[in-house]
Design a protein around this motif. Structure first.
Motif, mmCIF file in Angstrom:
data_model
loop_
_atom_site.group_PDB
_atom_site.id
_atom_site.type_symbol
_atom_site.label_atom_id
_atom_site.label_comp_id
_atom_site.label_asym_id
_atom_site.label_seq_id
_atom_site.Cartn_x
_atom_site.Cartn_y
_atom_site.Cartn_z
ATOM 1 N N ARG A 121 0.810 -1.216 0.000
ATOM 2 C CA ARG A 121 0.000 0.000 0.000
ATOM 3 C C ARG A 121 0.846 1.270 0.000
ATOM 4 O O ARG A 121 0.423 2.315 -0.489
ATOM 5 N N ALA A 122 2.064 1.194 0.532
ATOM 6 C CA ALA A 122 2.911 2.399 0.620
ATOM 7 C C ALA A 122 3.758 2.631 -0.630
ATOM 8 O O ALA A 122 4.496 3.619 -0.709
ATOM 9 N N VAL A 123 3.687 1.727 -1.609
ATOM 10 C CA VAL A 123 4.499 1.890 -2.822
ATOM 11 C C VAL A 123 4.015 3.125 -3.589
ATOM 12 O O VAL A 123 2.825 3.230 -3.903
ATOM 13 N N PRO A 124 4.906 4.062 -3.901
ATOM 14 C CA PRO A 124 4.479 5.274 -4.631
ATOM 15 C C PRO A 124 4.131 4.960 -6.092
ATOM 16 O O PRO A 124 4.644 3.999 -6.683
ATOM 17 N N ALA A 125 3.285 5.809 -6.671
ATOM 18 C CA ALA A 125 2.809 5.593 -8.046
ATOM 19 C C ALA A 125 3.945 5.460 -9.057
ATOM 20 O O ALA A 125 3.891 4.578 -9.930
ATOM 21 N N PRO A 126 5.003 6.308 -9.000
ATOM 22 C CA PRO A 126 6.068 6.175 -10.004
ATOM 23 C C PRO A 126 6.724 4.795 -10.036
ATOM 24 O O PRO A 126 7.138 4.326 -11.093
ATOM 25 N N LEU A 127 6.791 4.122 -8.849
ATOM 26 C CA LEU A 127 7.378 2.782 -8.830
ATOM 27 C C LEU A 127 6.475 1.780 -9.544
ATOM 28 O O LEU A 127 6.950 0.892 -10.248
ATOM 29 N N TRP A 128 5.142 1.937 -9.354
ATOM 30 C CA TRP A 128 4.221 1.062 -10.076
ATOM 31 C C TRP A 128 4.352 1.287 -11.587
ATOM 32 O O TRP A 128 4.329 0.340 -12.362
ATOM 33 N N HIS A 129 4.463 2.560 -11.979
ATOM 34 C CA HIS A 129 4.619 2.869 -13.411
ATOM 35 C C HIS A 129 5.879 2.216 -13.971
ATOM 36 O O HIS A 129 5.884 1.652 -15.073
ATOM 37 N N THR A 130 6.960 2.281 -13.185
ATOM 38 C CA THR A 130 8.228 1.708 -13.632
ATOM 39 C C THR A 130 8.137 0.190 -13.758
ATOM 40 O O THR A 130 8.610 -0.392 -14.734
ATOM 41 N N LEU A 131 7.510 -0.438 -12.763
ATOM 42 C CA LEU A 131 7.335 -1.890 -12.804
ATOM 43 C C LEU A 131 6.498 -2.293 -14.021
ATOM 44 O O LEU A 131 6.826 -3.240 -14.742
ATOM 45 N N LEU A 132 5.412 -1.543 -14.262
ATOM 46 C CA LEU A 132 4.530 -1.849 -15.387
ATOM 47 C C LEU A 132 5.264 -1.699 -16.715
ATOM 48 O O LEU A 132 5.135 -2.532 -17.615
#
Length: 702
Positions: A121-132
């Motif tokens: 839940r604490a993962v910031p949006a830019p990290l999700w974008h990078t993973l995707l």
């Protein structure tokens, strides 16, 4: 939508963004393609840590065209490090279609999934974008899709349209356009997803879909970004389907939407206009680019130089070339070849020799194209011994003569009507150890076709196939066209059907040839059928298609159909050409409809189009047939005022118009003016003069 639809064969691997996963993450290559990572297993701690050293996203806007991402500022995240291995293992067995993607959080969950959702839940949006982006740029598209739906399910990352646009962009890059459209149907199209879809279509050269999406986007009140305009223009240029009218329409949209022109887009527009033959607009945008302090690419300058040379404007081509030399860009072989091509086309052998010498003095090595152009220059001047010396010079410089060089020699013979030497070129080519390729055989077939040697043309087709060279679109189009021009329409139709039985499908040019053939035979149902087949194959009618339709309808007196073609063409955003109006004027004039011909002429002038001598001569003839000699001579005055040189047909038609209204005494003055204008009277002109003098003599006797 079933995820199995997304699980297609693995594309070629592409470069990953600048962050790394452990070898455990990459082991999916060794499993069956329906199991992207591992067989299901327990998710407690693992000794292997999957760490995302993230890319920096300076804003929440994802730019799908960026080739790499800068480092994300991990210090601002208190150096938090996230192990995504458990999540990726879970997603490998996760079915996104079995769960709701509503924005509200689910009321009950599997404990393992709930634990995962809480831990990330604490993962910031830019990290999700990078993973995707990492998953999308590898062969893990299905896992990337599962990640998006899982994040949406648990409200872990916002701006889902950005996530979907990343997925659509990745599918486009992997040439999975169908899957990209399926994915887009599950969401309301937003500017981000629109742009991603348009970009995907343009990258895959599906211009019809890209342009339709762009129109739909504008109707929805959104504007496309400059990147997509660049991609569309690049695709048009790649496919050689670009024309000035289409490019101008795109630029007018850019201007109306006040989209800022960046360096890439300006380069693309300049190249586009140059490749479409509209070199004046290419020069305008080149000046605009330089006026904004931007440096044009070498390829842009080469395209402008090449088109200036093709247009016979060698002095301007030289000026752009000198500008290239004086700038920070050093001319390479391609730039020298562009200028050389202009000299060859203009018949300036001395300049052609000079530029090749200048090239060698500058330390730029000539390539096979340079030598082939020089051979062209010598061939055009009739200096075949010099051309043979160039072949020997090629060998001395370790540049092996290839099929292209010999095809240029063959082209020279073809253009001078010496088709018999085709066999000699083929023999010499084989003596040099060079095997003919498809391009050479296409030139050979065209040579035979131009001189009505259809048996030789068909024999060449069989010869190339026996050598394992399959005919391409150019081969079939050339064969079909030469049979049509020789009046062998039945054989042309048989070749058209044979073409469709191969893997080589007809293109717009093929249909244009067949439409003209059917029109000459007045097979109007066949014409409509061809237009329908063309549309069903996703082919777009171009300016040549509509010009052909106007011409065949006009010649047959079907003027309502001809005018309807003009209306349909303009509604499609295409601008009628001079050739089209010339055909319409000529058709009216041939049937003695001088008033309608004059109206078409006025419309043509109103659109800023220049009439041809053929159309104006036809207009004079129409006025003559209607006994309107004053209007006929007004056309002559128009020609003189607009730097259109009257020819022998012009003066002969005027003389005929005077005889029709019995003004025999004015005929000798027109004949004299024709001679003073530098026109050599032909047999018909002399016969009309004798006829007028005979009538004058009889009148004097009476």
């Amino acid at each position: 939508m079933k995820m199995k639809m997304l699980l297609l064969p693995t594309p070629l691997p592409t470069r990953l963004p600048s962050f790394h996963f452990s070898s455990l993450f990459l082991r999916h290559h060794h499993h069956h393609h329906h199991q992207i990572f591992f067989q299901p297993q327990q998710f407690p701690s693992t000794s292997t840590t999957t760490t995302a050293t993230t890319s920096s996203l300076s804003s929440q806007q994802f730019d799908p065209e960026s080739d790499s991402d800068s480092e994300y500022d991990v210090a601002s995240l208190h150096n938090r490090r996230y192990d995504f291995t458990p999540l990726l293992q879970f997603l490998s067995t996760y079915d996104p279609t079995s769960t709701s993607t509503s924005s509200s959080s689910p009321t009950s969950l599997d404990p393992t999934e709930l634990h995962l959702a809480q831990s990330y839940r604490a993962v910031p949006a830019p990290l999700w974008h990078t993973l995707l982006k990492s998953l999308s740029s590898s062969s893990s598209i299905s896992t990337a899709y599962s990640l998006v739906t899982w994040l949406q399910k648990h409200n872990l990352c916002f701006s889902y349209e950005l996530l979907y646009s990343i997925l659509i962009h990745a599918l486009g890059r992997s040439e999975k356009l169908y899957e990209a459209f399926l994915l887009s149907q599950s969401q309301t199209l937003t500017p981000l997803t629109y742009n991603a879809l348009i970009g995907a279509c343009a990258r895959n050269d599906d211009l019809d879909k890209a342009l339709n999406l762009m129109s739909r986007m504008r109707r929805d009140g959104y504007q496309s970004d400059f990147v997509n305009y660049s991609l569309i223009i690049q695709s048009l240029t790649r496919s050689n389907t670009i024309d000035s009218a289409m490019l101008l329409k795109l630029y007018e949209e850019i201007d109306a939407d006040k989209i800022e022109l960046d360096g890439q887009l300006l380069n693309d527009i300049t190249v586009g206009f140059a490749k479409s033959g509209d070199v004046n607009r290419a020069l305008f945008f080149l000046a605009l680019m330089q006026g904004n302090g931007l440096t044009p690419k070498t390829s842009t300058l080469v395209a402008v130089i090449s088109e200036l040379g093709n247009s016979g404007r060698t002095e301007e081509a030289e000026a752009v070339f000198e500008e290239l030399k004086e700038g920070r860009l050093k001319p390479r072989t391609q730039a020298y070849n562009a200028l050389l091509r202009g000299y060859v086309k203009g018949g300036s052998l001395r300049d052609a020799e000079w530029i090749v010498s200048e090239m060698e003095r500058s330390g730029v090595l000539p390539d096979d194209h340079t030598y082939s152009l020089l051979i062209d220059a010598y061939g055009n001047a009739g200096r075949w011994e010099s051309a043979r010396i160039v072949l020997k010079e090629m060998e001395a410089n370790n540049v092996q003569p290839n099929s292209f060089v010999f095809s240029r020699i063959l082209t020279g013979y073809r253009d001078r009507g010496e088709w018999q030497k085709s066999f000699q070129v083929l023999k010499e080519m084989k003596n040099c150890g060079v095997s003919p390729d498809r391009k050479f055989y296409n030139v050979m077939i065209d040579t035979f076709g131009k001189y009505n040697c259809l048996d030789h043309a068909m024999a060449t087709l069989e010869r190339m196939r026996s050598e394992g060279i399959e005919p391409d679109t150019v081969t079939w189009n050339t064969l079909i066209d030469c049979h049509c021009k020789s009046g062998h329409h039945k054989l042309a139709e048989e070749l058209f059907e044979r073409m469709q039985e191969t893997e080589c499908l007809p293109c717009t040019t093929t249909y244009n040839i067949m439409i003209n053939s059917f029109g000459e035979q007045e097979r109007w149902d066949g014409v409509k059928n061809l237009m329908g087949r063309m549309k069903s194959q996703g082919l777009i009618a171009n300016v040549v298609t509509y010009t052909t339709l106007v011409n065949i309808y006009g010649k047959s007196g079907r003027f309502t159909d001809a005018i309807e073609c003009l209306v349909v063409m303009e509604s499609a955003g295409l601008k009628p050409s001079s050739t089209m109006y010339n055909a319409l004027i000529n058709a009216y004039a041939q049937r003695g409809l001088s008033e309608q011909a004059m109206n078409a002429f006025k419309v043509m002038r109103g659109k800023g189009l220049k009439p041809s001598n053929l159309a104006l001569n036809s207009l004079i003839n129409a006025f003559g047939e209607d006994r309107r000699d004053v209007e006929a001579f007004a056309v002559l005055q128009f020609m003189k005022a607009n730097n259109l040189k009257p020819d022998v047909v012009t003066y002969t038609t005027l003389m005929k118009a005077l005889i029709r209204v019995e003004k025999f005494d004015e005929v000798p003055a027109v004949y004299e003016e024709m001679i003073l204008a530098g026109c050599t009277p032909d047999r018909k002109a002399r016969a009309i003069l004798r006829s007028a003098l005979r009538y004058m003599k009889q009148t004097l006797k009476w």
